[in-house]
Motif scaffolding. Structure first.
Motif, PDB file in Angstrom:
ATOM      1  N   GLY A 227       0.769  -1.075  -0.141  1.00  0.00           N
ATOM      2  CA  GLY A 227       0.010  -0.022   0.119  1.00  0.00           C
ATOM      3  C   GLY A 227       0.809   1.374  -0.103  1.00  0.00           C
ATOM      4  O   GLY A 227       1.094   1.808  -1.082  1.00  0.00           O
ATOM      5  N   GLU A 228       1.589   1.498   1.224  1.00  0.00           N
ATOM      6  CA  GLU A 228       2.677   2.501   1.231  1.00  0.00           C
ATOM      7  C   GLU A 228       3.605   2.299   2.395  1.00  0.00           C
ATOM      8  O   GLU A 228       3.313   1.566   3.167  1.00  0.00           O
ATOM      9  N   CYS A 229       4.544   3.351   2.455  1.00  0.00           N
ATOM     10  CA  CYS A 229       5.580   3.181   3.543  1.00  0.00           C
ATOM     11  C   CYS A 229       5.579   4.474   3.912  1.00  0.00           C
ATOM     12  O   CYS A 229       5.855   5.510   3.086  1.00  0.00           O
ATOM     13  N   ILE A 230       5.619   4.844   5.225  1.00  0.00           N
ATOM     14  CA  ILE A 230       5.933   5.957   5.933  1.00  0.00           C
ATOM     15  C   ILE A 230       7.010   5.981   6.980  1.00  0.00           C
ATOM     16  O   ILE A 230       6.988   5.065   7.754  1.00  0.00           O
ATOM     17  N   TRP A 231       7.926   6.890   6.754  1.00  0.00           N
ATOM     18  CA  TRP A 231       9.101   6.837   7.680  1.00  0.00           C
ATOM     19  C   TRP A 231       9.062   8.133   8.381  1.00  0.00           C
ATOM     20  O   TRP A 231       8.937   9.184   8.179  1.00  0.00           O
ATOM     21  N   THR A 232       8.855   7.854   9.726  1.00  0.00           N
ATOM     22  CA  THR A 232       8.623   9.046  10.700  1.00  0.00           C
ATOM     23  C   THR A 232       9.713   9.562  11.412  1.00  0.00           C
ATOM     24  O   THR A 232      10.785   8.538  11.632  1.00  0.00           O
ATOM     25  N   PHE A 233      10.158  10.822  11.340  1.00  0.00           N
ATOM     26  CA  PHE A 233      11.332  11.465  12.113  1.00  0.00           C
ATOM     27  C   PHE A 233      11.009  12.507  12.867  1.00  0.00           C
ATOM     28  O   PHE A 233       9.635  13.144  12.939  1.00  0.00           O
ATOM     29  N   ALA A 234      11.766  12.754  14.024  1.00  0.00           N
ATOM     30  CA  ALA A 234      11.345  13.809  14.710  1.00  0.00           C
ATOM     31  C   ALA A 234      12.787  14.543  15.082  1.00  0.00           C
ATOM     32  O   ALA A 234      13.934  14.225  14.837  1.00  0.00           O
ATOM     33  N   GLY A 235      12.762  16.182  15.117  1.00  0.00           N
ATOM     34  CA  GLY A 235      13.734  17.025  15.473  1.00  0.00           C
ATOM     35  C   GLY A 235      13.422  17.915  16.347  1.00  0.00           C
ATOM     36  O   GLY A 235      12.176  18.397  16.324  1.00  0.00           O
ATOM     37  N   SER A 236      14.356  18.765  16.859  1.00  0.00           N
ATOM     38  CA  SER A 236      14.304  19.738  17.470  1.00  0.00           C
ATOM     39  C   SER A 236      15.128  20.992  17.482  1.00  0.00           C
ATOM     40  O   SER A 236      16.360  20.692  17.242  1.00  0.00           O
ATOM     41  N   ASN A 237      14.793  22.224  17.810  1.00  0.00           N
ATOM     42  CA  ASN A 237      15.840  22.973  18.123  1.00  0.00           C
ATOM     43  C   ASN A 237      15.402  23.786  19.445  1.00  0.00           C
ATOM     44  O   ASN A 237      14.409  24.238  19.678  1.00  0.00           O
ATOM     45  N   GLN A 238      16.586  23.849  20.330  1.00  0.00           N
ATOM     46  CA  GLN A 238      16.515  24.404  21.529  1.00  0.00           C
ATOM     47  C   GLN A 238      17.199  25.762  21.804  1.00  0.00           C
ATOM     48  O   GLN A 238      18.363  25.832  21.093  1.00  0.00           O
TER      49      GLN A 238
ATOM     50  N   VAL B 122      18.050  28.878  25.047  1.00  0.00           N
ATOM     51  CA  VAL B 122      17.941  29.319  26.360  1.00  0.00           C
ATOM     52  C   VAL B 122      17.657  30.586  26.158  1.00  0.00           C
ATOM     53  O   VAL B 122      18.134  31.652  25.660  1.00  0.00           O
ATOM     54  N   ASP B 123      16.386  31.106  27.028  1.00  0.00           N
ATOM     55  CA  ASP B 123      16.086  32.335  27.154  1.00  0.00           C
ATOM     56  C   ASP B 123      16.879  33.049  28.132  1.00  0.00           C
ATOM     57  O   ASP B 123      17.077  32.568  29.356  1.00  0.00           O
ATOM     58  N   PRO B 124      17.701  33.991  27.683  1.00  0.00           N
ATOM     59  CA  PRO B 124      18.682  34.550  28.699  1.00  0.00           C
ATOM     60  C   PRO B 124      18.244  35.704  29.938  1.00  0.00           C
ATOM     61  O   PRO B 124      18.794  35.527  30.905  1.00  0.00           O
ATOM     62  N   THR B 125      16.934  35.778  29.574  1.00  0.00           N
ATOM     63  CA  THR B 125      16.028  36.576  30.731  1.00  0.00           C
ATOM     64  C   THR B 125      15.742  35.611  31.914  1.00  0.00           C
ATOM     65  O   THR B 125      15.585  35.944  33.059  1.00  0.00           O
ATOM     66  N   SER B 126      15.002  34.546  31.399  1.00  0.00           N
ATOM     67  CA  SER B 126      14.195  33.673  32.168  1.00  0.00           C
ATOM     68  C   SER B 126      14.931  32.394  32.721  1.00  0.00           C
ATOM     69  O   SER B 126      14.741  31.651  33.597  1.00  0.00           O
ATOM     70  N   GLY B 127      15.965  32.008  31.616  1.00  0.00           N
ATOM     71  CA  GLY B 127      16.598  30.771  32.052  1.00  0.00           C
ATOM     72  C   GLY B 127      15.727  29.808  31.330  1.00  0.00           C
ATOM     73  O   GLY B 127      16.257  28.647  31.602  1.00  0.00           O
ATOM     74  N   LYS B 128      14.712  29.917  30.888  1.00  0.00           N
ATOM     75  CA  LYS B 128      13.921  28.614  30.267  1.00  0.00           C
ATOM     76  C   LYS B 128      14.320  28.136  28.635  1.00  0.00           C
ATOM     77  O   LYS B 128      15.039  29.026  28.210  1.00  0.00           O
ATOM     78  N   VAL B 129      14.414  27.065  28.812  1.00  0.00           N
ATOM     79  CA  VAL B 129      14.803  26.407  27.512  1.00  0.00           C
ATOM     80  C   VAL B 129      13.520  26.651  26.492  1.00  0.00           C
ATOM     81  O   VAL B 129      12.493  26.026  26.893  1.00  0.00           O
ATOM     82  N   VAL B 130      13.616  27.068  25.408  1.00  0.00           N
ATOM     83  CA  VAL B 130      12.559  27.121  24.381  1.00  0.00           C
ATOM     84  C   VAL B 130      12.918  26.223  23.307  1.00  0.00           C
ATOM     85  O   VAL B 130      13.773  26.071  22.866  1.00  0.00           O
ATOM     86  N   VAL B 131      11.870  25.480  23.382  1.00  0.00           N
ATOM     87  CA  VAL B 131      11.879  24.282  22.369  1.00  0.00           C
ATOM     88  C   VAL B 131      10.988  24.214  21.075  1.00  0.00           C
ATOM     89  O   VAL B 131       9.933  24.581  21.123  1.00  0.00           O
ATOM     90  N   ASP B 132      11.709  24.261  19.999  1.00  0.00           N
ATOM     91  CA  ASP B 132      10.787  24.167  18.720  1.00  0.00           C
ATOM     92  C   ASP B 132      10.995  23.003  17.970  1.00  0.00           C
ATOM     93  O   ASP B 132      12.112  22.359  17.699  1.00  0.00           O
ATOM     94  N   GLY B 133       9.968  21.874  18.283  1.00  0.00           N
ATOM     95  CA  GLY B 133      10.071  20.668  17.897  1.00  0.00           C
ATOM     96  C   GLY B 133       9.245  20.482  16.681  1.00  0.00           C
ATOM     97  O   GLY B 133       8.231  20.963  16.351  1.00  0.00           O
ATOM     98  N   ARG B 134       9.773  19.486  15.827  1.00  0.00           N
ATOM     99  CA  ARG B 134       9.102  19.031  14.212  1.00  0.00           C
ATOM    100  C   ARG B 134       9.013  17.646  14.388  1.00  0.00           C
ATOM    101  O   ARG B 134       9.631  16.928  14.881  1.00  0.00           O
ATOM    102  N   ILE B 135       7.958  17.141  13.881  1.00  0.00           N
ATOM    103  CA  ILE B 135       7.822  15.494  13.245  1.00  0.00           C
ATOM    104  C   ILE B 135       7.665  15.528  11.819  1.00  0.00           C
ATOM    105  O   ILE B 135       6.793  16.378  11.328  1.00  0.00           O
ATOM    106  N   TRP B 136       8.419  14.566  11.004  1.00  0.00           N
ATOM    107  CA  TRP B 136       8.024  14.668   9.652  1.00  0.00           C
ATOM    108  C   TRP B 136       7.553  13.202   9.332  1.00  0.00           C
ATOM    109  O   TRP B 136       8.109  12.182   9.928  1.00  0.00           O
ATOM    110  N   GLN B 137       6.624  12.931   8.510  1.00  0.00           N
ATOM    111  CA  GLN B 137       6.048  11.854   8.074  1.00  0.00           C
ATOM    112  C   GLN B 137       6.266  11.747   6.396  1.00  0.00           C
ATOM    113  O   GLN B 137       5.875  12.388   5.552  1.00  0.00           O
ATOM    114  N   CYS B 138       7.466  10.926   6.156  1.00  0.00           N
ATOM    115  CA  CYS B 138       7.963  11.017   4.765  1.00  0.00           C
ATOM    116  C   CYS B 138       7.441   9.591   4.259  1.00  0.00           C
ATOM    117  O   CYS B 138       7.801   8.523   4.515  1.00  0.00           O
TER     118      CYS B 138
END
Length: 161
Positions: free
Chosen positions: A89-100, A102-118
């Motif tokens: 039928g079909e084949c799907i390859w799933t991946f994940a990645g992120s970019n983190q 550090v917010d220099p004012t708050s010290g929080k780690v800001v994460v931008d995450g993605r998932i790809w379905q290829c």
């Protein structure tokens, strides 16, 4: 008789659309690990998935992982197979990645995450046997798919990493 008909209508209305019912027929497609029977393809398919993951890891740093998401990881490769004749039928390859960052004012780690379905570029009519034979070597990610198909790598280039 009226009570039975009303009960059946109420039960049908209460059953969410898309959920299986007890009178459902046998599946048309199964996961490749379950072809031709329950978990019969387990070792063959997982061997292929390991070789594909190794191939992705070998090329990631020079290709897909150079951009905004430098830590792309393979999650799962899955294929569907028509139970009656082994046609894919079909084949799907799933991946994940992120970019983190550090917010220099708050010290929080800001994460931008993605998932790809290829989606792998499987040519219609390809059987699971043809698929396994074409990808039998070490460089499965670069092997040409059966019936004049492109490689799984080419499917990744269409994925938008």
């Amino acid at each position: 008789m009226l009570f039975t008909a009303l009960s059946a209508m109420a039960l049908a209305a209460a059953t969410p659309v898309g959920l299986p019912t007890t009178s459902q027929t046998a599946p048309v497609y199964v996961d490749a690990i379950d072809y031709p029977g329950d978990e019969d393809g387990w070792s063959t398919f997982y061997d292929l998935e390991r070789r594909l993951a190794r191939g992705f890891n070998d090329i990631c740093g020079d290709t897909f992982c150079e951009g905004e998401y430098s830590n792309i990881q393979h999650l799962r490769y899955r294929c569907s197979v028509r139970l009656a004749d082994g046609v894919m039928g079909e084949c799907i390859w799933t991946f994940a990645g992120s970019n983190q960052e550090v917010d220099p004012t708050s010290g929080k780690v800001v994460v931008d995450g993605r998932i790809w379905q290829c989606k792998s570029p499987i040519v219609p009519g390809t059987t699971i046997g043809e698929f396994y034979r074409a990808l039998a070597g070490r460089d499965a990610i670069d092997a040409r798919l059966p019936r004049g198909g492109r490689s799984i790598y080419h499917g990744l280039t269409d994925c938008g990493f």
